[in-house]
Design a protein around this motif. Sequence first.
Motif, mmCIF file in Angstrom:
data_model
loop_
_atom_site.group_PDB
_atom_site.id
_atom_site.type_symbol
_atom_site.label_atom_id
_atom_site.label_comp_id
_atom_site.label_asym_id
_atom_site.label_seq_id
_atom_site.Cartn_x
_atom_site.Cartn_y
_atom_site.Cartn_z
ATOM 1 N N LEU A 29 -2.153 -4.864 3.764
ATOM 2 C CA LEU A 29 -1.648 -5.607 2.611
ATOM 3 C C LEU A 29 -0.852 -4.630 1.754
ATOM 4 O O LEU A 29 -1.393 -3.632 1.278
ATOM 5 C CB LEU A 29 -2.818 -6.192 1.816
ATOM 6 N N ALA A 30 0.442 -4.884 1.605
ATOM 7 C CA ALA A 30 1.293 -3.993 0.815
ATOM 8 C C ALA A 30 1.678 -4.683 -0.485
ATOM 9 O O ALA A 30 2.007 -5.866 -0.498
ATOM 10 C CB ALA A 30 2.538 -3.608 1.604
ATOM 11 N N ALA A 58 0.051 -7.156 -8.198
ATOM 12 C CA ALA A 58 -1.386 -6.940 -8.025
ATOM 13 C C ALA A 58 -2.124 -8.272 -8.094
ATOM 14 O O ALA A 58 -3.089 -8.517 -7.365
ATOM 15 C CB ALA A 58 -1.901 -5.988 -9.093
ATOM 16 N N ARG A 59 -1.623 -9.132 -8.966
ATOM 17 C CA ARG A 59 -2.217 -10.460 -9.140
ATOM 18 C C ARG A 59 -2.215 -11.220 -7.814
ATOM 19 O O ARG A 59 -3.220 -11.773 -7.378
ATOM 20 C CB ARG A 59 -1.387 -11.194 -10.182
ATOM 21 N N ARG A 60 -1.043 -11.203 -7.178
ATOM 22 C CA ARG A 60 -0.894 -11.894 -5.885
ATOM 23 C C ARG A 60 -1.802 -11.271 -4.832
ATOM 24 O O ARG A 60 -2.328 -11.952 -3.956
ATOM 25 C CB ARG A 60 0.546 -11.805 -5.398
ATOM 26 N N ALA A 61 -1.941 -9.955 -4.921
ATOM 27 C CA ALA A 61 -2.797 -9.252 -3.959
ATOM 28 C C ALA A 61 -4.230 -9.735 -4.101
ATOM 29 O O ALA A 61 -4.919 -10.017 -3.112
ATOM 30 C CB ALA A 61 -2.719 -7.739 -4.181
ATOM 31 N N ILE A 86 -4.995 -1.353 2.171
ATOM 32 C CA ILE A 86 -4.135 -1.829 1.085
ATOM 33 C C ILE A 86 -3.252 -0.679 0.638
ATOM 34 O O ILE A 86 -3.729 0.420 0.359
ATOM 35 C CB ILE A 86 -4.978 -2.339 -0.106
ATOM 36 N N MET A 87 -1.949 -0.933 0.625
ATOM 37 C CA MET A 87 -1.020 0.087 0.114
ATOM 38 C C MET A 87 -0.360 -0.504 -1.116
ATOM 39 O O MET A 87 0.297 -1.537 -1.033
ATOM 40 C CB MET A 87 0.048 0.394 1.169
ATOM 41 N N PRO A 115 -9.893 0.667 2.456
ATOM 42 C CA PRO A 115 -9.169 1.827 1.935
ATOM 43 C C PRO A 115 -7.933 1.395 1.160
ATOM 44 O O PRO A 115 -7.206 0.490 1.582
ATOM 45 C CB PRO A 115 -8.783 2.624 3.179
ATOM 46 N N VAL A 116 -7.733 2.024 0.011
ATOM 47 C CA VAL A 116 -6.579 1.730 -0.824
ATOM 48 C C VAL A 116 -5.734 2.986 -0.953
ATOM 49 O O VAL A 116 -6.248 4.058 -1.277
ATOM 50 C CB VAL A 116 -7.007 1.255 -2.233
ATOM 51 N N VAL A 117 -4.465 2.852 -0.678
ATOM 52 C CA VAL A 117 -3.544 3.986 -0.792
ATOM 53 C C VAL A 117 -2.548 3.678 -1.905
ATOM 54 O O VAL A 117 -2.010 2.575 -1.980
ATOM 55 C CB VAL A 117 -2.808 4.214 0.544
#
Lengths: 215, 149
Positions: A29-30, A58-61, A86-87, A115-117
């Motif tokens: 998920l970018a 971010a909201r959409r994420a 998630i990037m 994991p979040v990058v």
Amino acid sequence: MAAAGEIFRSNLTELLEESHSGDNELHVLAVDDSLVDRKVIERLLKISSCKVTVVESARRALQFLGLDGDGENSDIGFDGVKVNLIMTDYSMPGMTGYELLKKIKQESSVFREIPVVIMSSENVLTRIDRCLEEGAEDFLLKPVKLSDVRRLKEFIMRGEVKDGEKNSLKRRRSSDDCSPSLSTTFSPMRHLCDPPSSLFSPLSPSTLSSKKSRL
Amino acid sequence: MDQLQRKLRDYEAAMFQQGFLDDQFSQLQKLQDDSSPDFVIEVMTMFFDDSEKLLNNISRALEQIPVNFKQIDAYVHQQKGSSASVGAARVKNICATFRSFCEAQNRDGCVSCLQQLQKEYSQLKKNLQYLFRLQQEFKAAAGSIPTGE
């Protein structure tokens, strides 16, 4: 709200396709507010054989993940989308990538294990530190390159393989094909005192510059 | 056809040598293949649209009284980001200077930077459109674009 519905509808189809094939494909998920950057990251990920969902905020994420608090996942009728990574861009209007990171890490569920990058065009030491402290897996300097994505993918896949071995047995027994089976093998790695960047190839420019900025 | 190929390669090389493009543009070229044969043109087109919007916004913002430097800085930051993402080196470098002027709340400096930005952007767009035209010509003649070094 119609937009969120659209996202869910189109991804339900994808999810159903996914549960029958491509178990080894990473789903990323970018998140980026820049149209140009979204196009580039999507291509970088696709060419690296990842399944990609790109959103503009971010909201959409959070909506995509089902974490926006606008309703339970179960109302929509599926168990949540399996996302392996998630990037997110750091500087975004509204909710920043950092705030998104915090939200995800505050979840008391499998989401916290994703994991979040963080990606950023600015090499700011305090920013990098803050993100890593909050649990970011890595901090990439933009523009993101193919080598960055490959490196990331290798790291994530290593974790997924271990998890896959554990879960393939579970999946055969369980009737629920769509249960998220995100890796829990990341936890031991995250407790290391060293920043996660030390786990990656030390020669990559982004970790080099983040290391340099620490000196 | 050889001549066309040489022309194409030379033109592309010149764009790199003269600093219009940097390595990130090469990165984009690597992402183009049979499954996404027009990727570079698609990204650059987005970049053109995005940039023109931003340059207009900056221009209008500079006409406001008082000038909202924070807003302008935000636009320039966006422009810098997208330039970096596509390898538009000269445009990107002007943005860095521009941001300093925003921080210093120096309107004259900002106006001057905007002019430079518009000039560089225009030149880049013209050059790239020519490059793409050459590539299309070559494609028509040969069937595929050389990924020449």
